[in-house]
Design an enzyme around this catalytic site. Structure first.
Site, short mmCIF file in Angstrom:
data_model
loop_
_atom_site.label_atom_id
_atom_site.label_comp_id
_atom_site.label_asym_id
_atom_site.label_seq_id
_atom_site.Cartn_x
_atom_site.Cartn_y
_atom_site.Cartn_z
N GLU A 43 -0.58 -6.80 -10.46
CA GLU A 43 0.70 -6.10 -10.23
C GLU A 43 1.41 -5.72 -11.53
OE1 GLU A 43 -0.09 -8.80 -8.38
OE2 GLU A 43 -0.05 -8.10 -6.30
N HIS B 111 5.10 -15.83 0.42
CA HIS B 111 4.82 -14.48 0.95
C HIS B 111 5.94 -13.94 1.83
CE1 HIS B 111 0.86 -15.25 -0.58
NE2 HIS B 111 0.35 -14.16 -0.06
#
Lengths: 367, 324
Positions: free
Chosen positions: B60, B129
């Site tokens: 990322e 998450h």
């Protein structure tokens, strides 16, 4: 100092002047005109005199925060930038004054930025670590160690996406080679065949931590091997040597769209930032030794005289001009106004700076 | 008008903008060959090819920063986070670089980038998450953030976001991807910073964004039928810019407000709205402003407990009944 004098002083030291003469003959350097060579000297000297003047301004309290000086490393930026063509781009970290002046930013706008003035290159909003000149393909000036490396890959990506045959020179320090984003950038650059040249300016210290204490596995550039990226090392005291090596990497980027990691061994004479004590990790003698042996300006000056490109007087004249330009820039900066308070909220959003084309509604600022 | 899913509305927005502007491309994990972890990008690779729809490695910080660099050069990347929870490993890129470069360059460089993906809990994927970072993003000048709740809003806001010259963060919700709604086939955009009164009412204002706006609509029905309370539901749609006017108009009409969000409470979006209401509509309030947010702990895994942790209809109703 002549090459002979150096040799007699310390037989272990490589003959840098002879090496310089050799690199002067390489393909990329042999066609340089005397004026080109003088321009390299002028560019390096302008960086040094600018920064020396900035130290005085700092000591006088005109400059806040950090002032990371490039003194000692000038041949790297000047050599690299001298190779840039119209579609080549450059991005670096926070030790960014040298690259800025090399791409043609004026001393006035740079000094004014250091002074936090409205006439600065970033209107006083960026400061020492954040110079930008997109019109000169100079994309900063980035304060977070290695944070600029994915951006450099992105600039190269954009060139490739637009089918432009250029490359991006992305500079980082030796300290940045232990940050994760650089490795992510290496992987992406190799995976996607991006025309980027990562140039590690290895000045031996990650702030105050010597390389042998911050990194394992040398040379640092060898780490590129794991990503199937061509790599190399060279010295940064000789503008010809820099050009010789970086030129090949840029060629690889432009012609084959492949990245390179090039580690350039250099040295900084000042602390990490100007106010940092540097006696905890090296001695004054260490610095003096490098200056004596490998000062990029001295070496090049001797070379120019030896080669008959210019005489001492002509070089002195260049020096005087650089000093005067630096002094003028300090006066310009001092006399320039600070930005108005109303400017604090300008340049945050494109939309609020372009109200006629604003598409969004609602509140963007909350005071 | 066609009835399509929230997922397909986002897909349409991207397809239309890719077709419209050659500078727009999609980049993210599993977005091309795999068709998107949540199938949001289904069909785009076949339609636009691998130069426009780009599978990135799990990296990322690398690909977000690469996107910012490409945006500096004038491209318009649409970068997908598989989950917004993954933005934290790229935070330097999305905060220091996307948000600050325009400012630090004195306005010389624009960053026309979109970061999008789902940011929600309620799916039993645990604390790592289930983040909802719209409050973090909204706290950063230079960034814009929207949280659409319906297919219509998702398409219109995403198209605006892609055309915007500033960095826009679009936060979706995996629990909404399958929801259906009417979406025009014609080109349309919804300007950022315009809230929508999704249900008019007179007794209390429920101010929410994202999936919580849908929960508020359901709660409003129960409040009407079982408690005789006529609640107004204000869907913020956009967090920054923020439509203060619509919030204040509603509160001035109903004199009561419950602010609902999935964020954790401390410095959540509701904190800012609460501050705005008390400052600009203090005299209109007949009761303290109440907030409903996730219970203040890392996201719990255990299935029934997570449903208790995030806002739910019962908790919204109970909170309304405290002040209405």
């Amino acid at each position: 100092m002549s090459a002979d004098a150096k040799k007699s002083k310390d037989s272990e030291v490589p003959d840098v002047a002879a090496s310089m003469r050799e690199f002067a003959k390489s393909d990329i350097n042999k066609t340089l005109t005397p004026e080109d060579r003088l321009q390299f000297y002028r560019d390096m000297l302008r960086i040094r005199r600018f920064e020396e003047r900035s130290i005085r301004a700092y000591q006088q309290g005109h400059i806040g925060g950090f002032l990371h000086l490039y003194i000692g490393q000038e041949a790297v930026a000047v050599g690299c930038v001298s190779l840039m063509a119209e579609d080549d781009h450059i991005i670096t970290a926070y030790r960014d004054h040298g690259h800025a002046l090399a791409v043609g930013m004026t001393m006035n706008e740079c000094m004014a930025e250091l002074f936090g003035k409205h006439t600065g290159c970033s209107k006083g909003k960026g400061g020492s670590m954040h110079f930008f000149a997109p019109d000169k393909n100079y994309w900063g000036g980035h304060g977070i160690v290695a944070g600029q490396t994915p951006l450099g890959a992105g600039i190269a990506f954009a060139l490739k996406y637009k089918k432009i045959k250029g490359c991006c020179l992305c500079f980082l320090g030796d300290g940045a080679t232990n940050q994760g984003p650089w490795y992510e950038s290496l992987n992406l650059a190799s995976l996607w065949n991006l025309p980027v040249v990562f140039i590690i300016e290895n000045n031996g210290f990650s702030m105050g931590t010597a390389m042998h204490r911050h990194s394992t596995g040398t040379p640092l550039a060898r780490r590129a091997e794991g990503y199937d990226i061509d790599w190399g090392t060279c010295y940064g005291h000789d503008v010809y040597e820099v050009r010789h090596n970086v030129g090949q990497a840029m060629e690889r980027a432009r012609e084959k769209s492949r990245p390179t990691v090039l580690e350039i061994i250099t040295y900084r004479y000042r602390g990490h930032s100007v106010a940092d004590a540097d006696d905890t990790y090296r001695t004054k003698q260490d610095i003096q030794d490098y200056k004596d042996e490998k000062d990029p300006l001295n070496l090049f000056k001797c070379h120019l005289v030896e080669e008959g490109v210019a005489d001492e007087d002509a070089l002195k004249q260049i020096n005087n001009e650089a000093k005067e330009e630096a002094e003028t820039s300090a006066q310009f900066a001092e006399q320039s106004p600070f930005p108005p308070v109303s400017d604090i909220q300008a340049d945050v959003y494109w939309e609020t700076d372009n109200p006629d084309e604003k598409a969004s509604k609602g509140t963007l600022f909350f005071n | 008008m066609a009835i399509i899913t929230y997922r397909d509305a986002i897909n349409q927005a991207m397809a239309e903008e890719i077709a419209r502007d050659s500078d727009v491309f999609i980049m993210g994990e599993e977005v091309a060959q795999y068709k998107g972890a949540y199938k949001v990008t289904r069909g785009l690779l076949e339609k636009f090819g691998p130069e426009r729809i780009i599978d990135a490695p799990i990296s990322e910080a690398g690909f977000c920063g690469l996107g910012v660099g490409a945006a500096m050069m004038g491209l318009r990347p649409v970068v997908e986070f598989m989950f917004w929870s993954f933005c934290y490993v790229a935070f330097d890129q999305v905060i220091n670089n996307a948000a600050n470069i325009r400012y630090m360059s004195g306005g010389l460089i624009n960053i026309p980038i979109v970061f999008r993906g789902p940011g929600n809990g309620g799916t039993n994927v645990g604390a790592t998450h289930s983040h909802t970072p719209e409050n973090f993003v909204a706290n950063t000048p230079g960034l814009k953030v929207v949280c659409p709740s319906t297919p219509y809003d998702a398409k219109g806001l995403l198209k605006s976001a892609i055309r915007d010259n500033d960095p826009v963060f679009v936060m979706e919700n995996t629990l909404l991807y399958g929801n259906q709604g009417e979406v025009p086939e014609d080109d349309y955009v919804i300007p950022l910073g315009v809230a929508e009164v999704k249900k008019e009412g007179s007794d209390i204002s429920l101010v929410a964004h994202g999936r919580c706006a849908i929960l508020c609509l359901e709660a409003a029905e129960v409040l009407a039928t079982e408690h005789g309370i006529n609640a107004e539901v204000v869907d913020l749609r956009s967090i920054r810019p923020l439509d203060e006017e619509t919030i204040l108009q509603s509160v001035k009409k109903t004199n009561r407000a419950v602010l609902v969000e999935e964020n954790k409470p401390f410095c959540g979006v509701g904190s800012q709205i609460c501050s705005i209401i008390q400052e600009k509509a203090f005299d209109y309030l007949d009761a303290p402003i109440k907030r409903v947010s996730s219970i203040d702990a890392p996201q719990i895994y255990s299935m029934p407990l997570e449903q208790e942790q995030i806002p739910n209809i019962e908790r919204i109703i109970d909170t309304v009944l405290e002040i209405a």
